[in-house]
Design a protein around this motif. Structure first.
Motif, PDB file in Angstrom:
ATOM      1  N   LEU A   1     166.704  27.740  40.455  1.00  0.00           N
ATOM      2  CA  LEU A   1     166.451  27.852  39.021  1.00  0.00           C
ATOM      3  C   LEU A   1     165.859  29.226  38.763  1.00  0.00           C
ATOM      4  CD1 LEU A   1     166.064  26.824  36.089  1.00  0.00           C
ATOM      5  CD2 LEU A   1     163.835  25.929  36.829  1.00  0.00           C
ATOM      6  N   VAL A   2     166.476  29.962  37.836  1.00  0.00           N
ATOM      7  CA  VAL A   2     165.957  31.266  37.428  1.00  0.00           C
ATOM      8  C   VAL A   2     165.646  31.186  35.936  1.00  0.00           C
ATOM      9  CG1 VAL A   2     166.374  33.744  37.274  1.00  0.00           C
ATOM     10  CG2 VAL A   2     167.345  32.431  39.173  1.00  0.00           C
ATOM     11  N   ILE A   3     164.370  31.276  35.595  1.00  0.00           N
ATOM     12  CA  ILE A   3     163.959  31.244  34.194  1.00  0.00           C
ATOM     13  C   ILE A   3     164.189  32.627  33.596  1.00  0.00           C
ATOM     14  CG2 ILE A   3     161.989  30.945  32.631  1.00  0.00           C
ATOM     15  CD1 ILE A   3     160.888  28.912  34.658  1.00  0.00           C
TER      16      ILE A   3
ATOM     17  N   VAL B   1     161.866  35.118  38.280  1.00  0.00           N
ATOM     18  CA  VAL B   1     161.801  34.904  36.831  1.00  0.00           C
ATOM     19  C   VAL B   1     162.189  36.215  36.156  1.00  0.00           C
ATOM     20  CG1 VAL B   1     160.378  34.292  34.841  1.00  0.00           C
ATOM     21  CG2 VAL B   1     159.958  33.186  37.048  1.00  0.00           C
ATOM     22  N   ILE B   2     163.126  36.145  35.233  1.00  0.00           N
ATOM     23  CA  ILE B   2     163.489  37.326  34.438  1.00  0.00           C
ATOM     24  C   ILE B   2     162.650  37.278  33.165  1.00  0.00           C
ATOM     25  CG2 ILE B   2     165.340  38.498  33.191  1.00  0.00           C
ATOM     26  CD1 ILE B   2     167.295  37.280  35.239  1.00  0.00           C
ATOM     27  N   CYS B   3     161.815  38.279  32.966  1.00  0.00           N
ATOM     28  CA  CYS B   3     160.819  38.263  31.889  1.00  0.00           C
ATOM     29  C   CYS B   3     161.113  39.330  30.829  1.00  0.00           C
ATOM     30  CB  CYS B   3     159.427  38.519  32.461  1.00  0.00           C
ATOM     31  SG  CYS B   3     158.914  37.359  33.722  1.00  0.00           S
ATOM     32  N   GLU B   4     160.356  39.238  29.756  1.00  0.00           N
ATOM     33  CA  GLU B   4     160.373  40.232  28.683  1.00  0.00           C
ATOM     34  C   GLU B   4     161.779  40.466  28.138  1.00  0.00           C
ATOM     35  OE1 GLU B   4     157.902  43.605  29.716  1.00  0.00           O
ATOM     36  OE2 GLU B   4     156.226  42.299  30.244  1.00  0.00           O
ATOM     37  N   GLY B   5     162.512  39.351  27.979  1.00  0.00           N
ATOM     38  CA  GLY B   5     163.837  39.408  27.383  1.00  0.00           C
ATOM     39  C   GLY B   5     164.877  40.107  28.224  1.00  0.00           C
ATOM     40  N   GLY B   6     164.567  40.327  29.498  1.00  0.00           N
ATOM     41  CA  GLY B   6     165.504  41.011  30.399  1.00  0.00           C
ATOM     42  C   GLY B   6     165.024  42.376  30.846  1.00  0.00           C
TER      43      GLY B   6
ATOM     44  N   ASN C   1     157.493  43.392  40.901  1.00  0.00           N
ATOM     45  CA  ASN C   1     158.101  43.615  39.591  1.00  0.00           C
ATOM     46  C   ASN C   1     159.228  44.623  39.748  1.00  0.00           C
ATOM     47  OD1 ASN C   1     156.021  42.042  38.415  1.00  0.00           O
ATOM     48  ND2 ASN C   1     154.713  43.847  38.198  1.00  0.00           N
ATOM     49  N   ASP C   2     160.413  44.259  39.284  1.00  0.00           N
ATOM     50  CA  ASP C   2     161.582  45.136  39.352  1.00  0.00           C
ATOM     51  C   ASP C   2     161.971  45.495  37.918  1.00  0.00           C
ATOM     52  OD1 ASP C   2     163.758  46.535  40.138  1.00  0.00           O
ATOM     53  OD2 ASP C   2     164.804  44.855  41.105  1.00  0.00           O
TER      54      ASP C   2
ATOM     55  N   PHE D   1     170.586  41.044  38.134  1.00  0.00           N
ATOM     56  CA  PHE D   1     169.962  40.112  39.072  1.00  0.00           C
ATOM     57  C   PHE D   1     170.985  39.587  40.077  1.00  0.00           C
ATOM     58  CE2 PHE D   1     169.320  35.651  40.161  1.00  0.00           C
ATOM     59  CZ  PHE D   1     168.099  35.710  40.823  1.00  0.00           C
ATOM     60  N   MET D   2     172.156  39.207  39.596  1.00  0.00           N
ATOM     61  CA  MET D   2     173.194  38.667  40.478  1.00  0.00           C
ATOM     62  C   MET D   2     173.671  39.721  41.476  1.00  0.00           C
ATOM     63  SD  MET D   2     173.647  35.449  39.799  1.00  0.00           S
ATOM     64  CE  MET D   2     175.300  35.004  40.347  1.00  0.00           C
ATOM     65  N   LYS D   3     173.838  40.960  41.016  1.00  0.00           N
ATOM     66  CA  LYS D   3     174.263  42.039  41.911  1.00  0.00           C
ATOM     67  C   LYS D   3     173.272  42.218  43.053  1.00  0.00           C
ATOM     68  CE  LYS D   3     176.759  44.927  38.554  1.00  0.00           C
ATOM     69  NZ  LYS D   3     176.707  46.222  37.810  1.00  0.00           N
ATOM     70  N   ARG D   4     171.986  42.105  42.734  1.00  0.00           N
ATOM     71  CA  ARG D   4     170.951  42.390  43.724  1.00  0.00           C
ATOM     72  C   ARG D   4     170.641  41.208  44.635  1.00  0.00           C
ATOM     73  NH1 ARG D   4     166.495  46.041  40.346  1.00  0.00           N
ATOM     74  NH2 ARG D   4     168.023  47.367  39.283  1.00  0.00           N
ATOM     75  N   ASN D   5     170.908  40.000  44.160  1.00  0.00           N
ATOM     76  CA  ASN D   5     170.444  38.830  44.902  1.00  0.00           C
ATOM     77  C   ASN D   5     171.532  37.831  45.292  1.00  0.00           C
ATOM     78  OD1 ASN D   5     167.291  39.055  44.702  1.00  0.00           O
ATOM     79  ND2 ASN D   5     168.059  39.501  42.635  1.00  0.00           N
TER      80      ASN D   5
END
Length: 244
Positions: free
Chosen positions: A38-40, A62-67, A81-82, A171-175
């Protein structure tokens, strides 16, 4: 379809309004049982990302701050933090925020804006009672070429090219480069989820999305209905049906 990864908005989707309920824990349990990450994907701040990762061990990103930033967990349970927003845009945002507060006397940013790095936020409760003021604030942002979006709780604003969808692609590219986005599903309920509804094949709106449907140009591919499918209840019911 059994998804390889579940992406989900947070406020109003994984929470009931802004409250945690037992359904949130049921969602974590059923996904962990089926080995599905699960990725929020939320407009909430980096500090909220840290909170979620430190309190729920079965969350790893978690993807934060609207991306604007990906918060992740390294080996040894250390967090990182990335940032997906360039420093020049973060600097411009700081300058604009000062100008915004100077122009609109009495306006306050959310208390968590102190810890935000790629965006800032204003509590919707501070604006909804004065819709004319909200219009003026949005007009000022547009004039200054500042991007903004509205969630269930905040009016978020930022500089640079930021969206939930763009962050998910990165995110998908990196993980998970071997997994297609067509193998994932996204749950949402608000205006700032529209980039996901527009670009992903498998998107689900929990039933409380009905309050913003008329404002959306792009709708989810599936919309749940009924009180029994509001927020986290809808997410859990959908997953339970899909994974049976």
């Amino acid at each position: 379809m059994i998804p390889s990864i579940v992406f989900s908005d947070f406020d109003g989707t994984l929470t009931h309004h802004t409250d945690f309920t037992k359904d949130f824990f049921s969602i974590l349990e059923i996904l962990e049982k089926n080995s599905i990450p699960l990725v929020i994907v939320t407009g909430r701040s980096i500090s909220w990302g840290h909170f979620l990762l430190t309190h729920f061990s079965n969350l790893n990103h978690v993807i934060c701050e609207g991306g604007g930033v990906i918060v992740g967990r390294k080996k040894g349970n250390h967090l990182y933090n990335d940032y997906l927003v360039e420093e020049k845009d973060r600097t411009r945002l700081r300058t604009f925020s000062k100008a915004l507060l100077k122009k609109f006397h009495g306006l306050e940013l959310t208390i968590d804006s102190i810890g935000r790095r790629t965006d800032r936020a204003i509590e919707l409760d501070d604006l909804t009672e004065d819709l004319e003021r909200m219009k003026e604030i949005k007009a000022f942002m547009e004039k200054e070429k500042i991007n903004y979006s509205q969630s269930n709780v905040h009016l978020n604003f930022w500089c640079g090219e930021v969206s939930k969808y763009k962050a998910v692609v990165e995110f998908m590219k990196r993980n998970y480069s071997s997994i297609s986005l067509d193998q994932t599903v996204f749950f949402g309920d608000s205006l700032n989820d529209e980039s996901m509804f527009k670009n992903l094949s498998n998107t689900v709106g929990v039933s409380n999305i009905k309050s913003v449907l008329k404002k959306l140009e792009y709708e989810p591919s599936e919309i749940l209905v009924g009180e029994e499918n509001e927020g986290p209840k809808g997410v859990y019911n959908y997953l339970k049906s899909s994974l049976k």
